[in-house]
Design a protein around this motif. Structure first.
Motif, PDB file in Angstrom:
ATOM      1  N   ASP A 158       0.817  -1.214   0.000  1.00  0.00           N
ATOM      2  CA  ASP A 158       0.000   0.000   0.000  1.00  0.00           C
ATOM      3  C   ASP A 158       0.851   1.266   0.000  1.00  0.00           C
ATOM      4  OD1 ASP A 158      -2.216  -1.607   0.095  1.00  0.00           O
ATOM      5  OD2 ASP A 158      -2.701  -1.199   2.193  1.00  0.00           O
ATOM      6  N   SER A 159       2.037   1.191   0.641  1.00  0.00           N
ATOM      7  CA  SER A 159       2.825   2.401   0.869  1.00  0.00           C
ATOM      8  C   SER A 159       3.244   3.097  -0.422  1.00  0.00           C
ATOM      9  CB  SER A 159       4.069   2.067   1.704  1.00  0.00           C
ATOM     10  OG  SER A 159       5.001   1.300   0.962  1.00  0.00           O
ATOM     11  N   LYS A 161       1.469   3.703  -2.967  1.00  0.00           N
ATOM     12  CA  LYS A 161       0.410   4.644  -3.347  1.00  0.00           C
ATOM     13  C   LYS A 161       0.429   5.897  -2.478  1.00  0.00           C
ATOM     14  CE  LYS A 161      -1.563   2.220  -6.648  1.00  0.00           C
ATOM     15  NZ  LYS A 161      -2.834   1.516  -6.468  1.00  0.00           N
ATOM     16  N   PHE A 162       1.090   5.792  -1.319  1.00  0.00           N
ATOM     17  CA  PHE A 162       1.197   6.950  -0.437  1.00  0.00           C
ATOM     18  C   PHE A 162       2.517   7.698  -0.626  1.00  0.00           C
ATOM     19  CE2 PHE A 162      -2.171   4.647   1.691  1.00  0.00           C
ATOM     20  CZ  PHE A 162      -2.957   5.642   2.259  1.00  0.00           C
ATOM     21  N   GLY A 163       3.232   7.349  -1.695  1.00  0.00           N
ATOM     22  CA  GLY A 163       4.425   8.098  -2.029  1.00  0.00           C
ATOM     23  C   GLY A 163       5.737   7.467  -1.647  1.00  0.00           C
ATOM     24  N   TRP A 164       5.710   6.316  -0.962  1.00  0.00           N
ATOM     25  CA  TRP A 164       6.964   5.669  -0.601  1.00  0.00           C
ATOM     26  C   TRP A 164       7.548   4.966  -1.822  1.00  0.00           C
ATOM     27  CZ3 TRP A 164       9.446   6.630   3.760  1.00  0.00           C
ATOM     28  CH2 TRP A 164       8.724   7.151   4.842  1.00  0.00           C
ATOM     29  N   GLU A 408      -8.139   4.444   5.110  1.00  0.00           N
ATOM     30  CA  GLU A 408      -6.757   4.084   4.781  1.00  0.00           C
ATOM     31  C   GLU A 408      -6.651   3.186   3.554  1.00  0.00           C
ATOM     32  OE1 GLU A 408      -7.797   1.845   8.695  1.00  0.00           O
ATOM     33  OE2 GLU A 408      -8.436   3.638   7.600  1.00  0.00           O
ATOM     34  N   VAL A 411      -6.689   5.657  -0.744  1.00  0.00           N
ATOM     35  CA  VAL A 411      -5.533   6.084  -1.535  1.00  0.00           C
ATOM     36  C   VAL A 411      -4.776   4.878  -2.077  1.00  0.00           C
ATOM     37  CG1 VAL A 411      -3.291   7.255  -1.404  1.00  0.00           C
ATOM     38  CG2 VAL A 411      -5.296   8.269  -0.311  1.00  0.00           C
ATOM     39  N   ALA A 412      -4.701   3.807  -1.233  1.00  0.00           N
ATOM     40  CA  ALA A 412      -3.987   2.596  -1.652  1.00  0.00           C
ATOM     41  C   ALA A 412      -4.702   1.872  -2.782  1.00  0.00           C
ATOM     42  CB  ALA A 412      -3.827   1.656  -0.458  1.00  0.00           C
TER      43      ALA A 412
END
Length: 495
Positions: A158-159, A161-164, A408, A411-412
């Motif tokens: 998932d991370s 999609k959060f920019g990681w 949560e 976004v993912a």
């Protein structure tokens, strides 16, 4: 009885204490006897204490210098010294799991002289463990930690999609995980031992067998036997996983008893059964990227709400777990040796009259909160919808439900309308909530709080009057409006 060393100042303090109390005592100075080192090794085996003084009062192991002075201050030492029973103990408990330990501590608090016997017979593959029973060693604790490990894998995915951003290939290391989990379990085992010692409970790592009324034989792992008597006994031995009773099962199959301390990654896995233990294990194994198949005899999660059970299964199937339904294994054959090796499973269809075998207990589980830690957690409290219909009749019930999309997950890009919540209300009792079910992240944490409210007689109106915490998954219960009987669509179009 004081096991001492002549030059030890702590031992001298204990001798002076007993002398001041006018108590007769025996001393064995370990530095003055030929086999002192062997005696000290045996004491370590029996008491898990390697220092002196090592003190027993009326056959109860009290501990060292600090423990004996603590016992003197809180009155326990005086109680032990006054014991003059026809039996060695007031109470002997066979089994050192949650029930046995709770019983032992409570009895000790009430001033009873208590012994706990706990011996884990190794599984056919040699797995054994320490004090604390199934929950600590091969149940709730390692299961939840492996579940958490699988969730972290999903979080890594998932991370992005959060920019990681990370380029290194991410993979799971089974050995690192199991070593960390077993290290934590070892600290819990030690904590339970320490707690028993602090309360003056004698703990013996031996297998207990009744030999006559009020008398048991205790056999340790070296085959050494001792005998103990008590006024009362509690049998708190719990249960172990049941093997299939088919050719090759004990030779080649592992159970949950073996899985949590398995030294190697199990690889491609067939999970036989569809209980919560089976589905939880299948879920976290698949979360580690393994090829997992579940063989189901009849239904998923027997005893749970079947609508929720099927949603659990559907989510698992969508996320890579395969299901073989209406089949049971009839033989296991080894094709290749190794760790894990390769096995062949022969199975047969279960279509036709169903037979049920096994041991069932009679505890009433109404309003006991429960969570199944499958990849998408399922929490519930109270009655399943099927059971509620049986007890209250369908016309006297109202079911409020909704699908929801955790913030949560948005976004993912995780799927919408996979999470689900419902309450079952008794219309004849002010819409009192008799069943609450949730399928979603952190379902256990959500259910625990609502369980307390249900104990207090939670109604639909009280739930609607409660202000939800936004944005959380739990708030969905405060805004339930659509009933099943209305037939209205509950799919969500946004967060």
């Amino acid at each position: 009885m004081i096991f001492s060393k002549s030059y030890c100042p702590h031992s001298q303090r204990v001798k002076e204490l007993f002398a001041s109390l006018g108590v007769d005592y025996n001393i064995l100075e370990l530095d003055q006897v030929d086999d002192g080192a062997n005696v000290q090794e045996m004491l370590l085996e029996i008491t898990n204490q390697k220092t002196v003084p090592n003190i027993f009062v009326n056959k109860v192991h009290v501990g060292g210098c600090d423990r004996i002075f603590q016992a003197h201050q809180n009155g326990l030492l005086q109680k032990l010294l006054q014991e003059d029973s026809v039996h060695d103990y007031d109470l002997i408990i066979i089994g050192g799991g949650s029930g046995g330990l709770s019983c032992a501590k409570e009895a000790a608090i009430l001033g009873k002289k208590v012994m706990v016997l706990d011996f884990v017979v190794p599984s056919p593959h040699g797995a054994s463990w320490g004090l604390g029973g199934t929950c600590v060693n091969v149940g709730c604790i390692p299961k939840k930690l492996m579940h958490q490990a699988a969730l972290l894998g999903q979080a890594l995915s998932d991370s992005r999609k959060f920019g990681w951003e990370y380029s290194q290939q991410v993979k799971h290391n089974w050995e690192t995980m199991t070593q960390a989990i077993q290290s934590h379990i070892g600290s819990l085992n030690w904590g339970y031992r320490l707690s028993l010692r602090e309360k003056g409970v004698t703990y013996v790592n031996s297998y207990g067998e009744f030999v006559e009324p009020h008398k048991i034989k205790a056999t340790n792992k070296k085959g050494q036997e001792t005998y103990h008597t008590a006024s009362k006994f509690v049998i708190a031995t719990g249960e172990r996983p049941r093997y299939l009773g088919i050719p090759g099962d004990k030779e080649y199959c592992i159970t949950s008893d073996d899985l949590f301390s398995l030294s190697y990654c199990p690889g491609k896995t067939l999970v036989v059964g569809a209980s919560y233990v089976a589905l939880e294990c299948a879920g976290f194994l698949a979360g580690f990227g393994l090829d997992v198949t579940v063989m189901v005899r009849s239904i998923l999660l027997r005893g749970f709400d079947q609508e929720m059970a099927e949603k659990v299964g559907a989510y698992m199937e969508k996320h890579g777990v395969k299901f073989i339904r209406k089949f049971v294994p009839v033989a296991i054959q080894q094709l290749e040796k190794g760790s894990p090796g390769k096995l062949k499973v022969l199975a047969k269809s279960t279509e036709g009259p169903e037979t049920i075998e096994g041991v069932y207990n009679t505890c009433d589980y109404t309003n006991v909160p429960t969570t199944v830690f499958t990849p998408l957690e399922y929490g519930c409290c109270g009655l399943s919808e099927e059971r509620a219909v049986e007890v209250y009749k369908k016309e006297n019930m109202e079911v409020y439900h909704t699908l929801f999309w955790p913030l949560e997950w948005t976004v993912a890009g995780r799927e919408n309308n996979a999470c689900y919540a419902k309450i079952i209300c008794n219309k004849c009792d002010h819409d009192r909530i008799i069943g609450l079910h949730v399928l979603g992240p952190n379902a256990g944490e959500i259910t625990q709080g609502f369980a307390a409210a249900m104990k207090c007689g939670l109604t639909k109106q009280l739930l609607s009057d409660t202000i939800g915490i936004h944005p959380t998954c739990g708030e969905v219960f405060t805004t339930l409006e659509i009933t099943k009987s209305s037939g209205l669509d509950i799919t969500q179009k946004g967060c």
